[in-house]
Write an enzyme that holds these catalytic residues in place. Structure first.
Site, PDB file in Angstrom:
ATOM      1  N   TRP A 138       0.835  -1.207   0.000  1.00 59.26           N
ATOM      2  CA  TRP A 138       0.000   0.000   0.000  1.00 59.26           C
ATOM      3  C   TRP A 138       0.862   1.247   0.000  1.00 59.26           C
ATOM      4  O   TRP A 138       0.569   2.216  -0.706  1.00 59.26           O
ATOM      5  CB  TRP A 138      -0.985  -0.009   1.168  1.00 59.26           C
ATOM      6  N   ASP A 179      -1.999   6.585   6.316  1.00 57.32           N
ATOM      7  CA  ASP A 179      -3.021   5.621   5.917  1.00 57.32           C
ATOM      8  C   ASP A 179      -3.326   4.787   7.155  1.00 57.32           C
ATOM      9  O   ASP A 179      -2.467   4.047   7.650  1.00 57.32           O
ATOM     10  CB  ASP A 179      -2.450   4.747   4.789  1.00 57.32           C
ATOM     11  N   LYS A 196     -12.135  -2.172   6.605  1.00 61.76           N
ATOM     12  CA  LYS A 196     -11.290  -2.977   7.470  1.00 61.76           C
ATOM     13  C   LYS A 196     -11.826  -2.959   8.897  1.00 61.76           C
ATOM     14  O   LYS A 196     -12.009  -3.987   9.505  1.00 61.76           O
ATOM     15  CB  LYS A 196      -9.840  -2.464   7.461  1.00 61.76           C
TER      16      LYS A 196
HETATM   17  C1  LIG Z   1      -7.074  -2.163   2.095  1.00 57.48           C
HETATM   18  C2  LIG Z   1      -6.058  -1.107   2.168  1.00 57.48           C
HETATM   19  C3  LIG Z   1      -5.930  -0.142   1.154  1.00 57.48           C
HETATM   20  C4  LIG Z   1      -6.781  -0.151  -0.085  1.00 57.48           C
HETATM   21  O1  LIG Z   1      -8.069   0.235   0.215  1.00 57.48           O
HETATM   22  P1  LIG Z   1      -9.186   0.399  -0.920  1.00 57.48           P
HETATM   23  O2  LIG Z   1     -10.303   0.954  -0.113  1.00 57.48           O
HETATM   24  O3  LIG Z   1      -9.438  -0.948  -1.484  1.00 57.48           O
HETATM   25  O4  LIG Z   1      -8.674   1.334  -1.933  1.00 57.48           O
HETATM   26  C5  LIG Z   1      -4.995   0.850   1.326  1.00 57.48           C
HETATM   27  N1  LIG Z   1      -4.209   0.894   2.416  1.00 57.48           N
HETATM   28  C6  LIG Z   1      -4.301  -0.017   3.397  1.00 57.48           C
HETATM   29  C7  LIG Z   1      -3.404   0.091   4.595  1.00 57.48           C
HETATM   30  C8  LIG Z   1      -5.232  -1.040   3.312  1.00 57.48           C
HETATM   31  O5  LIG Z   1      -5.321  -1.951   4.279  1.00 57.48           O
END
Ligand SMILES: *Cc1c(COP(=O)(O)O)cnc(C)c1O
Length: 360
Positions: free
Chosen positions: A102, A172, A196
């Site tokens: 990511w 993030d 998540k």
């Molecule tokens: C799942 C995830 C993403 C991607 O998320 P989307 O909503 O599918 O774009 C980005 N960063 C992290 C840390 C993630 O766990």
């Protein structure tokens, strides 16, 4: 069939209470005679839902007044572009720490708009640790400094934050939001795909400090400008209404449980049950250095691909699902987000012990 223990990394399990409440309100939300899905986003009923979702999140995360909370679409992945479009506008430089897929994707998207300085990377050991950061390698003129606070795929998390001085820290928090206390004041911007730990897929939450809004670079699409969404209370266009409602229910559930601090205690307990067992097992082992272990995503392996496959198959038959690890790590990964009860983790460990006994 009864509910399984779902260890999916995302979309992931939701609290059963929340699902039941949503089911109860499915066809008639509080006497409106319609589902939340069928409501105008401009209706008074819906206004109350989005406002309640925001105020609960502010309360749970202790978000100061000089930060906006935005409910957006496009996933965390859209933020990989939206952040540079809005923030990479002065020196046109940004620092990124590469701790997994990511972070890599975030950095390569930003590189389309400016100069990305990769401060450090843990690529050399399949991202199994958080690199030690040397502040002398940080760019003092960077427009921002980006980290992935919890690495969903590799199962690492930061336990201390980089000291970036006046450079806004951007994180993030997709897979760590609401699982442990986060001091929002240490950040310029936080973002998370909801699927998540906050709710269903479809809504992305952005928490952004006021002074970082309004400087988007020329040519930024309207829908990618934070100011548009901030000025319109996340209602410039139709927001993901039902997903936001589901988040509201999750926030209510979390508040009733005692909030983020209470959740953190439970999450520490859950992680300890699993890591303690992994450290004592003769066939399973965790893949991450101890000091950087995630409380949310726990990758583990045996020494044999066949045994891994056998474990995943037998676990599934016993109601422990989605334990297959990411293809770049192999083996297994148990994601134990907020909605996973202590009993779920304990039951998994009991099953792992039994499997170990039968496969030594
Ligand atoms: C799942 C995830 C993403 C991607 O998320 P989307 O909503 O599918 O774009 C980005 N960063 C992290 C840390 C993630 O766990």
């Amino acid at each position: 069939m009864g509910r399984v223990y779902n260890f999916s990394a995302g979309p992931s399990m939701l609290p059963e209470e929340v699902l039941k409440k949503a089911a109860e309100q499915m066809t008639d939300y509080e006497g409106c005679g319609m589902s939340v899905m069928e409501m105008s986003h401009r209706s008074a009923e819906y206004e109350a839902i989005i406002q309640r979702a925001e105020s609960l999140l502010r309360e749970l995360m202790n978000i100061p007044d000089n930060y906006k909370v935005l409910f957006l679409q496009g996933g965390a992945s859209s933020q990989f572009a939206m952040i540079p479009l809005n923030l990479m506008t002065k020196s046109k430089k940004a620092d990124y720490v590469i701790t997994g897929q990511w972070a890599k994707k975030a950095a390569s998207e930003a590189a389309k708009y400016g100069c990305v300085n990769k401060v450090a990377s843990s690529d050399d050991k399949t991202f199994s640790y958080i690199p030690k950061l040397d502040p002398s390698t940080f760019d003092k003129d960077a427009d921002y400094f980006h980290i992935t606070l919890n690495n969903t795929i590799y199962g690492t998390r930061y336990t201390t934050l980089p000291q970036t001085g006046d450079v806004p820290l951007v994180a993030d928090i997709s897979s760590i939001a609401l699982s442990e206390p986060i001091d929002v004041t240490k950040f310029g911007l936080l973002y998370a795909g909801a699927q998540k730990n906050m709710g269903p897929a479809g809504v992305t939450i952005v928490i952004i400090r006021d002074d970082l809004i309004g400087g988007a670079m020329e040519g930024t699409p309207t829908m990618f400008d934070y100011k548009i969404h901030a000025d319109n209370g996340s209602m410039y266009n139709t927001p993901p209404t039902y997903a936001i409602y589901m988040c509201m229910l999750v926030f209510e559930w979390l508040k009733n449980l005692g909030g983020v601090n209470a959740m953190y205690e439970i999450n520490q307990k859950k992680a300890k049950i699993l890591y303690d067992y992994l450290d004592s097992s003769s066939i399973f082992r965790g893949t991450v250095v101890k000091e950087d272990r995630s409380l949310m995503n726990v990758p583990f392996v045996t020494d044999s691909d066949d045994l891994n496959a056998k474990f995943i198959k037998e676990a599934k038959a016993r109601g422990f699902v989605n334990l297959k690890g990411h293809r770049t790590v192999g083996g297994m990964r148990a994601s134990i987000y907020n909605a996973m009860p202590v009993e779920g983790v304990q039951a998994l460990v009991d099953f792992m012990k039994e499997f170990e006994e039968n496969n030594k």
